[in-house]
Design an enzyme around this catalytic site. Sequence first.
Site, PDB file in Angstrom:
ATOM      1  N   CYS A 163       0.903  -1.287   0.099  1.00 34.06           N
ATOM      2  CA  CYS A 163       0.068  -0.044  -0.012  1.00 34.06           C
ATOM      3  C   CYS A 163       0.810   1.491  -0.047  1.00 34.06           C
ATOM      4  O   CYS A 163       0.458   2.317  -0.211  1.00 34.06           O
ATOM      5  CB  CYS A 163      -0.929   0.182   0.973  1.00 34.06           C
ATOM      6  SG  CYS A 163      -2.043  -1.407   1.053  1.00 34.06           S
TER       7      CYS A 163
ATOM      8  N   HIS B   3      -2.432   7.248   3.461  1.00 34.59           N
ATOM      9  CA  HIS B   3      -3.228   6.051   3.005  1.00 34.59           C
ATOM     10  C   HIS B   3      -4.702   5.760   3.413  1.00 34.59           C
ATOM     11  O   HIS B   3      -4.984   5.762   4.615  1.00 34.59           O
ATOM     12  CB  HIS B   3      -2.373   4.889   3.366  1.00 34.59           C
ATOM     13  CG  HIS B   3      -2.973   3.539   2.960  1.00 34.59           C
ATOM     14  ND1 HIS B   3      -3.789   3.323   1.940  1.00 34.59           N
ATOM     15  CD2 HIS B   3      -2.731   2.225   3.535  1.00 34.59           C
ATOM     16  CE1 HIS B   3      -3.941   1.854   1.751  1.00 34.59           C
ATOM     17  NE2 HIS B   3      -3.270   1.340   2.841  1.00 34.59           N
TER      18      HIS B   3
ATOM     19  N   ASN C  58     -10.179   0.457   0.968  1.00 37.24           N
ATOM     20  CA  ASN C  58      -8.640   0.330   0.874  1.00 37.24           C
ATOM     21  C   ASN C  58      -8.319  -0.082  -0.548  1.00 37.24           C
ATOM     22  O   ASN C  58      -8.735  -1.391  -0.556  1.00 37.24           O
ATOM     23  CB  ASN C  58      -8.041  -0.430   2.125  1.00 37.24           C
ATOM     24  CG  ASN C  58      -6.654  -0.406   2.145  1.00 37.24           C
ATOM     25  OD1 ASN C  58      -6.085  -0.173   1.110  1.00 37.24           O
ATOM     26  ND2 ASN C  58      -5.998  -0.988   3.051  1.00 37.24           N
TER      27      ASN C  58
HETATM   28  N1  COA Z   1     -18.638  -7.452  10.745  1.00 36.43           N
HETATM   29  C1  COA Z   1     -19.244  -7.584  11.832  1.00 36.43           C
HETATM   30  N2  COA Z   1     -18.445  -8.062  12.818  1.00 36.43           N
HETATM   31  C2  COA Z   1     -17.277  -8.339  12.676  1.00 36.43           C
HETATM   32  C3  COA Z   1     -16.470  -7.801  11.318  1.00 36.43           C
HETATM   33  C4  COA Z   1     -17.347  -7.619  10.510  1.00 36.43           C
HETATM   34  N3  COA Z   1     -16.933  -7.254   9.238  1.00 36.43           N
HETATM   35  N4  COA Z   1     -15.343  -8.382  11.402  1.00 36.43           N
HETATM   36  C5  COA Z   1     -15.084  -8.692  12.684  1.00 36.43           C
HETATM   37  N5  COA Z   1     -16.082  -8.732  13.333  1.00 36.43           N
HETATM   38  C6  COA Z   1     -16.232  -8.899  14.737  1.00 36.43           C
HETATM   39  C7  COA Z   1     -15.022  -9.660  15.290  1.00 36.43           C
HETATM   40  O1  COA Z   1     -15.300 -11.202  14.894  1.00 36.43           O
HETATM   41  C8  COA Z   1     -15.070  -9.446  16.754  1.00 36.43           C
HETATM   42  O2  COA Z   1     -16.196 -10.190  17.203  1.00 36.43           O
HETATM   43  P1  COA Z   1     -15.689 -10.923  18.586  1.00 36.43           P
HETATM   44  O3  COA Z   1     -15.546  -9.776  19.834  1.00 36.43           O
HETATM   45  O4  COA Z   1     -16.930 -11.499  19.124  1.00 36.43           O
HETATM   46  O5  COA Z   1     -14.629 -11.610  18.500  1.00 36.43           O
HETATM   47  C9  COA Z   1     -15.366  -7.845  16.793  1.00 36.43           C
HETATM   48  O6  COA Z   1     -16.115  -7.602  15.527  1.00 36.43           O
HETATM   49  C10 COA Z   1     -14.111  -7.021  16.959  1.00 36.43           C
HETATM   50  O7  COA Z   1     -13.276  -7.340  16.251  1.00 36.43           O
HETATM   51  P2  COA Z   1     -11.697  -6.909  16.133  1.00 36.43           P
HETATM   52  O8  COA Z   1     -10.864  -7.402  15.176  1.00 36.43           O
HETATM   53  O9  COA Z   1     -11.259  -6.479  17.588  1.00 36.43           O
HETATM   54  O10 COA Z   1     -12.238  -5.291  15.388  1.00 36.43           O
HETATM   55  P3  COA Z   1     -11.397  -4.100  15.592  1.00 36.43           P
HETATM   56  O11 COA Z   1     -12.056  -2.766  16.026  1.00 36.43           O
HETATM   57  O12 COA Z   1      -9.849  -4.104  15.638  1.00 36.43           O
HETATM   58  O13 COA Z   1     -11.519  -3.712  13.928  1.00 36.43           O
HETATM   59  C11 COA Z   1     -10.331  -3.977  11.778  1.00 36.43           C
HETATM   60  C12 COA Z   1     -10.926  -4.801  12.902  1.00 36.43           C
HETATM   61  C13 COA Z   1      -9.802  -4.840  10.907  1.00 36.43           C
HETATM   62  C14 COA Z   1     -11.239  -2.990  11.123  1.00 36.43           C
HETATM   63  C15 COA Z   1      -9.047  -3.153  12.200  1.00 36.43           C
HETATM   64  O14 COA Z   1      -8.152  -3.999  13.114  1.00 36.43           O
HETATM   65  C16 COA Z   1      -8.280  -2.490  11.349  1.00 36.43           C
HETATM   66  O15 COA Z   1      -8.579  -1.537  10.490  1.00 36.43           O
HETATM   67  N6  COA Z   1      -6.808  -3.071  11.238  1.00 36.43           N
HETATM   68  C17 COA Z   1      -5.856  -2.652  10.200  1.00 36.43           C
HETATM   69  C18 COA Z   1      -6.433  -3.090   8.849  1.00 36.43           C
HETATM   70  C19 COA Z   1      -5.447  -2.293   7.734  1.00 36.43           C
HETATM   71  O16 COA Z   1      -5.263  -1.271   7.690  1.00 36.43           O
HETATM   72  N7  COA Z   1      -4.871  -3.383   7.036  1.00 36.43           N
HETATM   73  C20 COA Z   1      -4.495  -2.520   5.685  1.00 36.43           C
HETATM   74  C21 COA Z   1      -3.390  -2.311   6.007  1.00 36.43           C
HETATM   75  S1  COA Z   1      -2.569  -1.709   4.236  1.00 36.43           S
END
Ligand code: COA
Length: 377
Positions: free
Chosen positions: A126, A304, A334
């Site tokens: 990215c 980004h 993204n």
């Molecule tokens: N819809 C509904 N629930 C979802 C879900 C979705 N699409 N994806 C995950 N969940 C659930 C999980 O299963 C979890 O449930 P649980 O507590 O019962 O286990 C809960 O939501 C929380 O998940 P978590 O992973 O803690 O959420 P988060 O607040 O960390 O957000 C991301 C997840 C992926 C959005 C976040 O971690 C993120 O943006 N990370 C960076 C990603 C990124 O930028 N990647 C590219 C880099 S170039």
Amino acid sequence: MGAVIIGSGKALPQLEIANDELKAVVDTNDEWIRTRTGISTRHISVGESAQELAYAASCAAMGLTGDLFPQTTSTGWCAQPIDPESIDLVLYATVSPDVVVPSCAALLKRHLNLPNAVAMDLNAACTGFIYGLTTAEAMLAASNASNGGAVRNPIKRALVVGVDRLSRLTDWDDRNTCVLFGDGAGAAVLEWDAERPGLLATYLRNDDDVKNSLTCAHAIEAPQPFTESGISAEAKADPDASLAAADEMLGIGDIVAEGGIRQVIRMDGRTIFKFASNAMADAVGEVLSRAGLALDDIDCIVPHQANERIIRFAAKKLGIPEERFQLSIADTGNTSSASVPMALADAYASGRIKPGDKVIAVAFGGGLTSGAVLFEA
Ligand code: COA
């Protein structure tokens, strides 16, 4: 003197998929996606190749009415229409190339009719567009400064493109990742200017991703007529042993052995979130210090677009209002290499970036790469 941005464009595929529509494939909902990421909708290319998107974005950045792929819509800004003959270099950042040979950059050079350009692809995940701008600036500076060294290709103008179809690398059964990604292309034209400063500082970084927190394996498909003891036509039917070695490197050997898809994005979201927020704030700090400027001197930061919360976190860490950041994620998701150049095109096209403004473009991604570019518009 310096490398000045004289054109900026973007292109999105026609098909738009809103958050709630993703319920058709995974257990999710609009509220979760919007509040956790800032994404409302994303564009997915079904008919369009990445090449078509790159072509449309480049035409927008060059002020050309390119009609080779008329179904793709694009927007952009350029100081004045740019003569295709004046482009000397094409850098094409992507993690999802349509083809391997010729390079996607060489194809784009052909489609845009750039007779004098040399062209190559680059992959820095990215952060690809930031690596592209930095490489183009270095080649422009080396070619135009009389500071010794080799006799080089003359390069006055460079086209830097970031394009990805992450939808082709997404596991559409994994709600942790699939809600985040979309497709698109962005492009910018850099010109060496004897009077204006243009890019003032660049900063690139690569932290080792020892925990494989963001990976996507590559499935090379040509059958191999080899075993460890030699060549045999029958061996073409065997699985490629080197793929297993690559799978082990990425820590997905067991998953693939149990029938999991090899070539999809796998991510530890929390680890990447933490890395991203810190890397973005650090990269902004580094380019500022290299340019001898302070945050107060900066009119706009183009980050980004991976998650609005990451941007907010970085803004808080830097102690500046979120309003200083260009936000374009809501209707794109993204888009990896395309994310920064598309947000840049939005900022130029809306008049948010004005001549003389000081702007920072900053990104992070797999690798783990990060980097920033500080320029005067
Ligand atoms: N819809 C509904 N629930 C979802 C879900 C979705 N699409 N994806 C995950 N969940 C659930 C999980 O299963 C979890 O449930 P649980 O507590 O019962 O286990 C809960 O939501 C929380 O998940 P978590 O992973 O803690 O959420 P988060 O607040 O960390 O957000 C991301 C997840 C992926 C959005 C976040 O971690 C993120 O943006 N990370 C960076 C990603 C990124 O930028 N990647 C590219 C880099 S170039």
